[in-house]
Design a protein around this motif. Structure first.
Motif, PDB file in Angstrom:
ATOM      1  N   ALA A 132     -55.148 -52.560 -14.025  1.00 19.63           N
ATOM      2  CA  ALA A 132     -54.357 -51.800 -13.046  1.00 19.63           C
ATOM      3  C   ALA A 132     -54.917 -50.379 -13.030  1.00 19.63           C
ATOM      4  N   PHE A 133     -54.824 -49.697 -11.898  1.00 17.01           N
ATOM      5  CA  PHE A 133     -55.449 -48.357 -11.833  1.00 17.01           C
ATOM      6  C   PHE A 133     -54.702 -47.336 -12.672  1.00 17.01           C
ATOM      7  N   LYS A 134     -53.468 -47.673 -13.077  1.00 13.59           N
ATOM      8  CA  LYS A 134     -52.696 -46.811 -13.977  1.00 13.59           C
ATOM      9  C   LYS A 134     -51.645 -47.673 -14.666  1.00 13.59           C
ATOM     10  N   PRO A 135     -51.049 -47.180 -15.747  1.00 15.76           N
ATOM     11  CA  PRO A 135     -50.029 -47.984 -16.433  1.00 15.76           C
ATOM     12  C   PRO A 135     -48.782 -48.153 -15.573  1.00 15.76           C
ATOM     13  N   ARG A 150     -50.699 -30.773 -16.647  1.00 13.05           N
ATOM     14  CA  ARG A 150     -50.688 -32.140 -16.106  1.00 13.05           C
ATOM     15  C   ARG A 150     -51.918 -32.406 -15.239  1.00 13.05           C
ATOM     16  N   PHE A 151     -52.313 -33.687 -15.201  1.00 21.59           N
ATOM     17  CA  PHE A 151     -53.501 -34.094 -14.443  1.00 21.59           C
ATOM     18  C   PHE A 151     -54.778 -33.472 -14.984  1.00 21.59           C
ATOM     19  N   LEU A 152     -54.796 -33.263 -16.289  1.00 22.92           N
ATOM     20  CA  LEU A 152     -56.004 -32.759 -16.940  1.00 22.92           C
ATOM     21  C   LEU A 152     -56.463 -33.735 -18.014  1.00 22.92           C
ATOM     22  N   ARG A 153     -56.184 -35.015 -17.814  1.00 20.97           N
ATOM     23  CA  ARG A 153     -56.641 -35.991 -18.807  1.00 20.97           C
ATOM     24  C   ARG A 153     -57.994 -36.547 -18.361  1.00 20.97           C
ATOM     25  N   ALA A 154     -59.016 -36.232 -19.142  1.00 21.93           N
ATOM     26  CA  ALA A 154     -60.360 -36.711 -18.805  1.00 21.93           C
ATOM     27  C   ALA A 154     -60.458 -38.200 -19.117  1.00 21.93           C
ATOM     28  N   GLU A 157     -44.213 -38.608   2.008  1.00 24.86           N
ATOM     29  CA  GLU A 157     -43.667 -39.132   0.752  1.00 24.86           C
ATOM     30  C   GLU A 157     -44.658 -38.802  -0.360  1.00 24.86           C
ATOM     31  N   PHE A 158     -44.144 -38.358  -1.496  1.00 29.17           N
ATOM     32  CA  PHE A 158     -45.039 -37.948  -2.590  1.00 29.17           C
ATOM     33  C   PHE A 158     -44.895 -38.864  -3.803  1.00 29.17           C
ATOM     34  N   LEU A 159     -44.344 -40.062  -3.614  1.00 31.09           N
ATOM     35  CA  LEU A 159     -44.035 -40.888  -4.790  1.00 31.09           C
ATOM     36  C   LEU A 159     -45.285 -41.349  -5.529  1.00 31.09           C
ATOM     37  N   ARG A 160     -45.116 -41.425  -6.847  1.00 31.06           N
ATOM     38  CA  ARG A 160     -46.177 -41.964  -7.707  1.00 31.06           C
ATOM     39  C   ARG A 160     -45.821 -43.396  -8.058  1.00 31.06           C
ATOM     40  N   GLU A 161     -46.819 -44.272  -8.084  1.00 27.88           N
ATOM     41  CA  GLU A 161     -46.557 -45.627  -8.547  1.00 27.88           C
ATOM     42  C   GLU A 161     -46.145 -45.542 -10.020  1.00 27.88           C
ATOM     43  N   GLY A 162     -45.263 -46.420 -10.413  1.00 29.15           N
ATOM     44  CA  GLY A 162     -44.751 -46.380 -11.790  1.00 29.15           C
ATOM     45  C   GLY A 162     -43.494 -45.515 -11.902  1.00 29.15           C
ATOM     46  N   PHE A 185     -60.048 -41.349 -11.415  1.00 29.90           N
ATOM     47  CA  PHE A 185     -58.850 -41.759 -10.667  1.00 29.90           C
ATOM     48  C   PHE A 185     -59.149 -42.950  -9.766  1.00 29.90           C
ATOM     49  N   GLY A 186     -58.125 -43.784  -9.589  1.00 30.84           N
ATOM     50  CA  GLY A 186     -58.216 -44.916  -8.665  1.00 30.84           C
ATOM     51  C   GLY A 186     -56.936 -45.007  -7.880  1.00 30.84           C
ATOM     52  N   GLY A 187     -56.620 -46.226  -7.407  1.00 29.35           N
ATOM     53  CA  GLY A 187     -55.374 -46.440  -6.682  1.00 29.35           C
ATOM     54  C   GLY A 187     -55.547 -46.438  -5.176  1.00 29.35           C
ATOM     55  N   VAL A 238     -49.640 -30.865   4.059  1.00 30.01           N
ATOM     56  CA  VAL A 238     -49.052 -30.716   2.717  1.00 30.01           C
ATOM     57  C   VAL A 238     -49.360 -31.969   1.904  1.00 30.01           C
ATOM     58  N   LYS A 239     -49.141 -33.122   2.533  1.00 29.46           N
ATOM     59  CA  LYS A 239     -49.333 -34.377   1.812  1.00 29.46           C
ATOM     60  C   LYS A 239     -50.791 -34.571   1.400  1.00 29.46           C
ATOM     61  N   ILE A 240     -51.675 -34.453   2.357  1.00 34.88           N
ATOM     62  CA  ILE A 240     -53.075 -34.781   2.061  1.00 34.88           C
ATOM     63  C   ILE A 240     -53.698 -33.727   1.154  1.00 34.88           C
TER      64      ILE A 240
HETATM   65  C1  UDX Z   1     -50.750 -40.320  -6.099  1.00 35.92           C
HETATM   66  C2  UDX Z   1     -49.999 -38.986  -6.101  1.00 35.92           C
HETATM   67  O1  UDX Z   1     -49.830 -38.555  -7.455  1.00 35.92           O
HETATM   68  C3  UDX Z   1     -48.655 -39.132  -5.398  1.00 35.92           C
HETATM   69  O2  UDX Z   1     -47.978 -37.879  -5.340  1.00 35.92           O
HETATM   70  C4  UDX Z   1     -48.895 -39.654  -3.980  1.00 35.92           C
HETATM   71  O3  UDX Z   1     -47.672 -39.832  -3.280  1.00 35.92           O
HETATM   72  C5  UDX Z   1     -49.683 -40.951  -4.007  1.00 35.92           C
HETATM   73  O4  UDX Z   1     -50.901 -40.766  -4.749  1.00 35.92           O
HETATM   74  P1  UDX Z   1     -50.552 -42.576  -7.518  1.00 35.92           P
HETATM   75  O5  UDX Z   1     -51.584 -43.168  -6.619  1.00 35.92           O
HETATM   76  O6  UDX Z   1     -49.351 -43.390  -7.891  1.00 35.92           O
HETATM   77  O7  UDX Z   1     -49.967 -41.226  -6.864  1.00 35.92           O
HETATM   78  O8  UDX Z   1     -51.320 -42.191  -8.850  1.00 35.92           O
HETATM   79  P2  UDX Z   1     -51.448 -40.926  -9.806  1.00 35.92           P
HETATM   80  O9  UDX Z   1     -50.380 -40.884 -10.809  1.00 35.92           O
HETATM   81  O10 UDX Z   1     -51.648 -39.699  -8.980  1.00 35.92           O
HETATM   82  O11 UDX Z   1     -52.802 -41.288 -10.557  1.00 35.92           O
HETATM   83  C6  UDX Z   1     -53.998 -41.514  -9.815  1.00 35.92           C
HETATM   84  C7  UDX Z   1     -55.140 -41.846 -10.715  1.00 35.92           C
HETATM   85  O12 UDX Z   1     -55.553 -40.697 -11.432  1.00 35.92           O
HETATM   86  C8  UDX Z   1     -54.889 -42.936 -11.761  1.00 35.92           C
HETATM   87  O13 UDX Z   1     -55.995 -43.812 -11.765  1.00 35.92           O
HETATM   88  C9  UDX Z   1     -54.805 -42.161 -13.066  1.00 35.92           C
HETATM   89  O14 UDX Z   1     -55.226 -42.931 -14.163  1.00 35.92           O
HETATM   90  C10 UDX Z   1     -55.768 -41.009 -12.793  1.00 35.92           C
HETATM   91  N1  UDX Z   1     -55.493 -39.806 -13.599  1.00 35.92           N
HETATM   92  C11 UDX Z   1     -54.287 -39.173 -13.479  1.00 35.92           C
HETATM   93  C12 UDX Z   1     -56.472 -39.315 -14.450  1.00 35.92           C
HETATM   94  O15 UDX Z   1     -57.576 -39.873 -14.540  1.00 35.92           O
HETATM   95  N2  UDX Z   1     -56.213 -38.185 -15.173  1.00 35.92           N
HETATM   96  C13 UDX Z   1     -55.021 -37.527 -15.082  1.00 35.92           C
HETATM   97  O16 UDX Z   1     -54.861 -36.505 -15.767  1.00 35.92           O
HETATM   98  C14 UDX Z   1     -54.038 -38.041 -14.216  1.00 35.92           C
END
Ligand code: UDX
Length: 440
Positions: free
Chosen positions: A327-330, A254-258, A149-154, A262-264, A209-211
């Protein structure tokens, strides 16, 4: 189709509801009575946009039920394993829950009377797990598929019903593989018919693939955070840099926001588990770079701490600091490996009077009396008399906040943008000293 979902945490509860949305009859099973009670009453045990509505709708139609009784799985055609794989000793994934779920299921497997019965692994597991578990699942008269599963929280509901792709890790035996694939194709028919690519492969590749997807995402974030350090030292601007490199389609924006990293519940634990598994396989060196990825992620937070010290004249001691976002993300109330909470604890450890707030997570924290910081449910209360405002999670409520409204509340006008999500000019115009990781 009658299906069951074992494990009703974040992944399982959303998956159960999503499968009911597709028109299946779903039974969710979990050992946690409180969780089952909440779900059965239409209460979401976590914050996830859109989830409560679907949960209530499906409970009403009767296509979705929850129980702690494993015997309820007998006779179903598909059984999803959606239990957690937390970080164990040495970083390796702890498979206790996956193994426990299979043991608890075994007496009730092999009882489906209309077609092949399939156990479908959704949990993120170390490569080799499915091959190890397959014989005991087969002995119970069922086939095993690994379908990560590749779902993102939110975005959990959306990601489950409209995924970018679906991955089936199938048994070695080609006849078994064909039969298992046919069951999953029938189960996911509406998703496949909508054009979602469906990729068929062996167990090991599906697990990888997932990891590796999560390892790549973590690496991308740490890459841009490493660039932020260089920008800080050289007087560059990481946000402008990310925008420019992201326009190269090979890199992507995408995923280039400094920021503070990352957490979660997934990225931090998954990169550690991946390294531990590579070590076991004798290829630990191939993933040594993930130790750097982990370290850069820790450093990202410490850079924000350095900026806090210098903004407050060398020390944060006795300063009042408002940390916006735990929260680790919005759009989530998940505080696992939360960079904001870690920063709050470090600031408090250095003698700051820290007040944290979060639209979804603060109401949970408020019940904990044993914290090194204060918790405000209300943003205004958190900001009042602050010497420094630190944005840790880019909730819309915070990024859209009017800086002049904040200016009237705080004691001193200092802001650290831990997510490069605020408009520096607007904050400076309101009289704030503004700093961000990697930006001027
Ligand atoms: C992640 C994967 O994205 C998802 O595909 C997988 O199934 C589960 O793990 P998630 O844990 O919901 O999902 O969080 P994600 O949206 O990936 O964000 C992870 C962390 O990275 C957050 O703390 C976020 O703030 C941080 N982040 C994300 C950044 O610091 N910069 C970015 O550009 C993007």
């Amino acid at each position: 189709m009658n299906i069951t979902v074992i494990g009703c945490g974040y992944l399982g509860a959303v998956h159960a509801c999503a499968m009911a949305e597709l028109g299946h009859h779903v039974v969710g099973v979990d050992v946690d009575r409180d969780k089952i009670e909440a779900l059965s009453e239409g209460r979401a045990p976590f914050h996830e946009p859109g989830f409560t509505e679907i949960l209530r709708r499906r409970l009403e139609t009767g296509g979705l039920t929850f129980t702690t009784d494993f015997s309820a799985i007998a006779g179903a055609r598909v059984h999803f394993i959606a239990v957690g794989t937390p970080q164990g000793p040495g970083g390796a994934a702890d498979l206790t829950y996956v193994e426990g779920a299979i043991e608890a299921m075994k007496p009730y497997l092999g009882k489906c009377l209309n077609g092949d019965e399939v156990v479908v692994g959704k949990s993120t597991v170390p490569v080799g797990t499915a091959a190890r578990l397959a014989p005991s699942v087969a002995a119970a008269g069922t086939l095993l598929v690994w379908n990560p599963e590749f779902l993102r929280e939110g975005f959990a509901v959306e990601d489950t019903l409209q995924p970018d792709r679906m991955v089936y890790g199938l048994p070695v035996d080609s006849d078994d593989a064909e039969r298992a694939k046919a069951v999953l194709d029938e189960l996911y028919a509406p998703i496949i018919e909508s054009g979602t690519p469906r990729l068929v492969m062996d167990y090991a590749t599906a697990e990888l693939v997932k990891i590796s997807a999560n390892a790549f995402l973590a690496t991308k974030i740490s890459f841009i955070n490493a660039m932020a350090s260089v920008c800080d030292a050289a007087g560059g601007d990481v946000t402008a840099l990310a925008r420019a490199i992201g326009m190269d389609a090979r890199i992507g924006s995408r995923f280039l926001r400094a920021g503070i990293g990352f957490g979660g519940g997934c990225l931090p634990k998954d990169i550690r588990a991946f390294r531990a598994r590579a070590d076991e396989l004798g290829v630990g060196e191939a993933l040594n770079f993930l130790a750097e990825v982990d370290q850069i992620n820790e450093n990202a937070r410490h850079q924000a701490l350095d900026k806090a010290r210098s903004m407050l004249g060398g020390s944060v001691s006795r300063a009042r600091v408002a940390v916006l976002g735990t929260a680790f993300k919005p759009d989530s109330d998940d505080m696992r490996c939360s960079p904001g909470l870690a920063l709050a604890a470090e600031l408090a450890d250095e003698g700051a009077h820290v007040v944290v707030t979060d639209p979804a997570a603060a109401p949970i924290l408020v019940h904990d009396d044993d914290l090194p910081y204060d918790v405000a449910v209300d943003l205004e209360e958190a900001l009042t008399a602050a010497d420094l405002v630190l944005l840790a999670t880019e909730w819309d409520q915070y990024t859209r906040c009017d800086p002049s409204w904040v200016a009237d509340l705080v004691g001193r006008r200092n802001v650290i943008d831990g997510r490069n999500a605020l408009d520096p000019e607007a904050w400076r115009n309101a009289g704030f000293a503004y700093a961000a990781v990697g930006s001027r």
